[in-house]
Scaffold this active site. Structure first.
Site: not given
Length: 456
Positions: A268, A361, A394
């Site tokens: 991320s 995601d 994610h």
């Protein structure tokens, strides 16, 4: 095998109670490793059950912030046994034959508040589960309804931990740096890796501890909301991350390979940081595992040696949408749309890149990894790989971790829809973990290094 048995009386027919007929005395659950590592497969058997009978196994874990459960429907064999190594789950939170299906398919119990994530930040504290065998094929609603009474056949407790006995944890407080270093106890020094997470903040140790047992010295690095670090993010201070790289290059627990440099992992916002680090720090960075980041500098500015880095892309909040699979969560995929000139110039880095993109995601564009990989390929680089995982979300974690599709974000104060379908997400975690370990051994180690890649 370790056996844990519970003697249970015959069930009575009480209003609102599920019943079994007949009950079995001294049913037992056998677990070959009652205490194991989170990414380790274990064998579970249940014996002395009624023969050829429907049975439900429920796995439950209760944390201070909430409870999580998984369950499967099975049939005992003619001898009254079932084994998760060979018995197929006919229904529940997973189906088919998978000895670890109950672990990677864990869901938060419906009575809990939405958006919980099963996570242990502190590697030294184990996860403690209870496994229960129940008569019949019990539904999720019945299992999680406190008013439903179910007489179990038997139950057993087990622990899963991120920190192997062979790995030591060393707190790091050097200059501005805050974190924890994990390394094998049996080795003075190992190839160095720095591990970064995103905007969740604090110190996340779990991945670093698991990676260390594969033969690495791993620095779990905090960069805000930990000890005396800033409470929140204002901008990415790249000087801080270069200090961490220099620390690992000079650390007595680091053994540099013939190519020199350290490895970086980032997920991320952490992926954005490690990509910037590879561009800025030159040969100090040897290998980068990039997990579900963005292709540009956005949201937070990055500062290095007193100047703001160029090509900042504005986060377009007007493009925030409700996530179609779960309207409680938000979809951010269209909020950052850089031009090619605004993309991170990863071709300026000398490091080897491994890009992981999860296609379910909803928090970043799934094409981000492809865009950055394409820049390297266009520059003539061959040491780049991009892996795309359909139906994975994610939060790509170490193997056998449950999928968290919806999660409350403490810093942003919103529900993020991170996506992911549990089985596909699980397979992506197994594959990506092995690929990362292999790359770090190839790039950071020596040719005569005989350590094996993690196997599941």
């Amino acid at each position: 095998l370790t056996r844990q048995s519970v003697w249970l009386p015959l069930p009575s027919f009480t209003r609102g109670m599920l019943t079994s007929s007949p009950s079995v005395a001294m049913a037992t659950i056998s677990i070959d490793k009652p205490r194991s590592l989170v990414d380790e497969r274990i064998s579970i058997r249940v014996e002395n059950l009624p023969s050829n009978a429907p049975v439900t196994l429920r796995l439950n874990i209760k944390e201070s912030y909430g409870s999580f459960s998984a369950f499967g429907h099975y049939m005992s064999d003619s001898s009254g046994c079932l084994s998760l190594d060979s018995s197929s789950s006919l229904g529940g939170t997973y189906t088919g034959v998978d000895s670890m299906g109950l672990f990677w398919s864990l869901l938060q119990d419906p009575a809990e508040k939405s958006g919980l994530r099963l996570l242990r930040r502190e590697a030294e504290i184990p996860l403690r589960y209870q496994l229960t065998a129940l008569p019949g094929h019990v539904t999720w609603e019945q299992l999680t309804n406190p008013e439903t009474e179910i007489k179990p056949f038997c139950s057993a407790n087990l622990e899963r931990t991120y920190l192997a006995d062979s790995v030591e944890r060393i707190p790091v407080r050097v200059g501005r740096l805050r974190g924890a270093l994990f390394k094998p106890r049996s080795q003075r020094s190992c190839p160095p890796v720095i591990d970064l997470f995103g905007t969740g903040g604090g110190l996340m140790e779990h991945r670093s501890a698991l990676l260390a047992k594969e033969g690495f010295s791993v620095l779990a690095l905090a960069y805000f909301n930990y000890e005396d670090l800033p409470d929140t993010i204002v901008e990415y201070d790249m000087d801080y991350f270069e200090e961490a790289v220099d620390f690992m290059l000079a650390c007595p627990y680091s053994r540099l390979g013939p190519k020199g440099g350290v490895g970086l992992i980032g997920v991320s916002a952490g992926a954005d940081i490690v990509a910037n680090a590879a561009i800025l720090f030159g040969d100090k960075i040897r290998a980068v595992a990039w997990l579900n980041g963005t292709p540009c500098r956005n949201f937070y500015q990055a500062r290095y040696r007193g100047r703001l880095l160029p090509a900042q892309v504005t986060f377009n909040a007007s493009k925030i949408k409700q996530a179609a699979p779960n309207p409680l969560g938000i979809d951010l995929r269209e909020c950052v749309q850089p031009t090619r000139d605004q993309e991170l110039p990863v071709e300026q880095a000398s490091a080897r890149f491994l890009f992981f993109s999860c296609l379910d995601d909803y928090s970043v564009s799934p094409e981000a990894g492809a865009r950055l990989a394409d820049r390297l390929v266009r520059a003539g680089r061959t040491d780049v790989e991009r892996i795309a995982y359909p139906d994975a979300g994610h939060l790509l974690e170490p193997p056998i971790s449950p999928c968290t599709a919806l999660c409350y974000h403490g810093l942003l104060k919103v529900y993020m829809y991170y996506g992911g379908k549990p089985e596909c997400h699980h397979r992506a975690q197994v594959d990506s973990w092995a690929r990362m370990i292999r790359m770090f051994h190839e790039e950071l180690g020596w040719r005569d290094d005989k350590r094996q890649v993690a196997k599941l």
